[in-house]
Design a protein around this motif. Sequence first.
Motif, short mmCIF file in Angstrom:
data_model
loop_
_atom_site.label_atom_id
_atom_site.label_comp_id
_atom_site.label_asym_id
_atom_site.label_seq_id
_atom_site.Cartn_x
_atom_site.Cartn_y
_atom_site.Cartn_z
N ARG A 56 0.83 -1.21 0.00
CA ARG A 56 0.00 0.00 0.00
C ARG A 56 0.86 1.26 0.00
NH1 ARG A 56 -5.33 -0.78 3.73
NH2 ARG A 56 -6.17 -2.54 2.57
N ILE A 57 1.93 1.25 0.75
CA ILE A 57 2.81 2.42 0.80
C ILE A 57 3.49 2.64 -0.55
CG2 ILE A 57 4.94 3.31 1.83
CD1 ILE A 57 4.00 2.01 4.46
N GLU A 58 3.88 1.55 -1.21
CA GLU A 58 4.53 1.67 -2.51
C GLU A 58 3.58 2.24 -3.56
OE1 GLU A 58 5.86 -2.29 -3.21
OE2 GLU A 58 7.64 -2.06 -1.94
N LYS A 59 2.29 2.02 -3.42
CA LYS A 59 1.32 2.48 -4.41
C LYS A 59 0.55 3.72 -3.96
CE LYS A 59 0.85 -2.13 -6.13
NZ LYS A 59 0.17 -3.38 -6.01
N TRP A 60 0.98 4.36 -2.88
CA TRP A 60 0.25 5.49 -2.32
C TRP A 60 0.18 6.67 -3.29
CZ3 TRP A 60 -2.93 6.40 1.56
CH2 TRP A 60 -3.19 7.73 1.91
N ASP A 61 1.31 7.08 -3.84
CA ASP A 61 1.34 8.25 -4.72
C ASP A 61 0.50 8.03 -5.98
OD1 ASP A 61 2.92 9.80 -3.06
OD2 ASP A 61 4.79 9.09 -3.95
N GLN A 62 0.59 6.83 -6.55
CA GLN A 62 -0.18 6.55 -7.76
C GLN A 62 -1.67 6.56 -7.47
OE1 GLN A 62 0.92 6.42 -10.89
NE2 GLN A 62 -1.22 6.28 -11.49
N THR A 63 -2.08 6.03 -6.32
CA THR A 63 -3.49 6.04 -5.96
C THR A 63 -3.99 7.46 -5.76
OG1 THR A 63 -3.21 3.90 -4.89
CG2 THR A 63 -5.20 5.12 -4.34
N GLN A 64 -3.19 8.30 -5.12
CA GLN A 64 -3.58 9.69 -4.92
C GLN A 64 -3.68 10.43 -6.26
OE1 GLN A 64 -4.57 10.85 -1.93
NE2 GLN A 64 -4.26 8.72 -1.34
N THR A 107 14.50 15.61 -9.18
CA THR A 107 13.70 16.77 -8.87
C THR A 107 13.62 17.70 -10.07
OG1 THR A 107 15.60 17.98 -8.03
CG2 THR A 107 14.33 16.69 -6.45
N SER A 108 12.50 18.33 -10.22
CA SER A 108 12.28 19.30 -11.28
C SER A 108 11.18 20.24 -10.83
CB SER A 108 11.89 18.59 -12.56
OG SER A 108 11.34 19.49 -13.46
N PRO A 109 11.37 21.55 -10.93
CA PRO A 109 10.30 22.47 -10.53
C PRO A 109 9.04 22.28 -11.38
CG PRO A 109 12.36 23.65 -10.86
CD PRO A 109 12.59 22.26 -11.29
N SER A 110 9.21 22.04 -12.68
CA SER A 110 8.04 21.85 -13.55
C SER A 110 7.26 20.60 -13.17
CB SER A 110 8.48 21.71 -15.01
OG SER A 110 9.45 22.65 -15.34
N LEU A 111 7.99 19.54 -12.88
CA LEU A 111 7.36 18.29 -12.50
C LEU A 111 6.64 18.44 -11.16
CD1 LEU A 111 7.19 15.47 -13.73
CD2 LEU A 111 9.13 14.83 -12.33
N ASP A 112 7.26 19.14 -10.22
CA ASP A 112 6.63 19.37 -8.92
C ASP A 112 5.34 20.17 -9.05
OD1 ASP A 112 8.60 17.99 -7.64
OD2 ASP A 112 9.70 19.75 -6.97
N ILE A 113 5.32 21.15 -9.93
CA ILE A 113 4.12 21.96 -10.12
C ILE A 113 3.00 21.12 -10.74
CG2 ILE A 113 3.15 23.88 -11.46
CD1 ILE A 113 5.88 25.29 -10.99
N LEU A 114 3.33 20.32 -11.74
CA LEU A 114 2.30 19.51 -12.39
C LEU A 114 1.77 18.41 -11.47
CD1 LEU A 114 3.78 19.19 -15.97
CD2 LEU A 114 1.79 20.50 -15.25
N ASN A 116 1.47 18.81 -8.22
CA ASN A 116 1.00 19.52 -7.01
C ASN A 116 1.87 19.21 -5.79
OD1 ASN A 116 -1.09 20.75 -8.37
ND2 ASN A 116 -2.53 19.11 -7.91
N LYS A 117 3.18 19.14 -6.01
CA LYS A 117 4.10 18.87 -4.91
C LYS A 117 5.07 20.03 -4.70
CE LYS A 117 4.12 13.88 -5.30
NZ LYS A 117 4.94 12.70 -5.45
N TRP A 123 12.30 13.44 0.51
CA TRP A 123 13.70 13.03 0.70
C TRP A 123 14.54 13.34 -0.53
CZ3 TRP A 123 15.92 9.61 -2.59
CH2 TRP A 123 15.08 8.88 -3.40
N GLU A 124 13.94 13.32 -1.72
CA GLU A 124 14.71 13.59 -2.93
C GLU A 124 15.08 15.06 -3.06
OE1 GLU A 124 10.36 13.70 -3.80
OE2 GLU A 124 11.63 12.09 -3.10
N ASP A 125 14.40 15.95 -2.33
CA ASP A 125 14.77 17.36 -2.35
C ASP A 125 16.01 17.62 -1.50
OD1 ASP A 125 12.61 18.08 -3.96
OD2 ASP A 125 11.27 18.19 -2.22
N ILE A 126 16.23 16.81 -0.50
CA ILE A 126 17.37 17.01 0.40
C ILE A 126 18.55 16.15 -0.01
CG2 ILE A 126 18.15 16.79 2.79
CD1 ILE A 126 15.19 17.37 3.54
N TYR A 127 18.30 14.86 -0.22
CA TYR A 127 19.36 13.94 -0.62
C TYR A 127 19.31 13.76 -2.13
CZ TYR A 127 19.33 12.96 4.32
OH TYR A 127 19.37 13.07 5.68
N THR A 128 20.02 14.62 -2.84
CA THR A 128 19.97 14.60 -4.30
C THR A 128 20.91 13.58 -4.90
OG1 THR A 128 21.59 16.37 -4.38
CG2 THR A 128 19.27 17.00 -4.44
#
Length: 148
Positions: A56-64, A107-114, A116-117, A123-128
């Motif tokens: 369930r945790i692995e599929k959380w983002d896709q379900t949202q 990470t990508s600003p465009s991807l984050d905007i599309l 809604n993040k 963690w990917e914003d801090i540990y690149t």
Amino acid sequence: MSLRIVPEEKQLTDAKNTQFGPAAPSAPGVVDTLRSGEAPLSISSKVNNRHPLQSRIEKWDQTQRDLQLETYRRTFGVADPIRREMELNIVKETDFRPTLFGFSAITSPSLDILLNKETTIGWEDIYTGFNDAKPTDFHTEMEKQMGI
């Protein structure tokens, strides 16, 4: 389509031998480790010793994301989710992220905007990544991007 908030429980209870990799042409019941380039795996490690919440945790983002697109479809019509998915695919394929500005491949600003993040920190914003390669300058990256 459903308005599912939490991913459904899909814990594996049984597995086929070739479920986790391509089958060998000469032996259809065996995973072809030579052609796939992966190490041999233990199927019991894929089925056993997994917590019920792990799938369930692995599929959380896709379900949202599916819930969000279904809500947009019911509110604005079918064209809105199609447009959003097209924009997302375009950004994933062609977005230029220069390392000079601190953007990694994740990470990508465009991807984050599309997605809604743009207001969340993950963690990917801090540990690149721990890349020891010398960062290239902007012009070298542009030449590589344009194929010059």
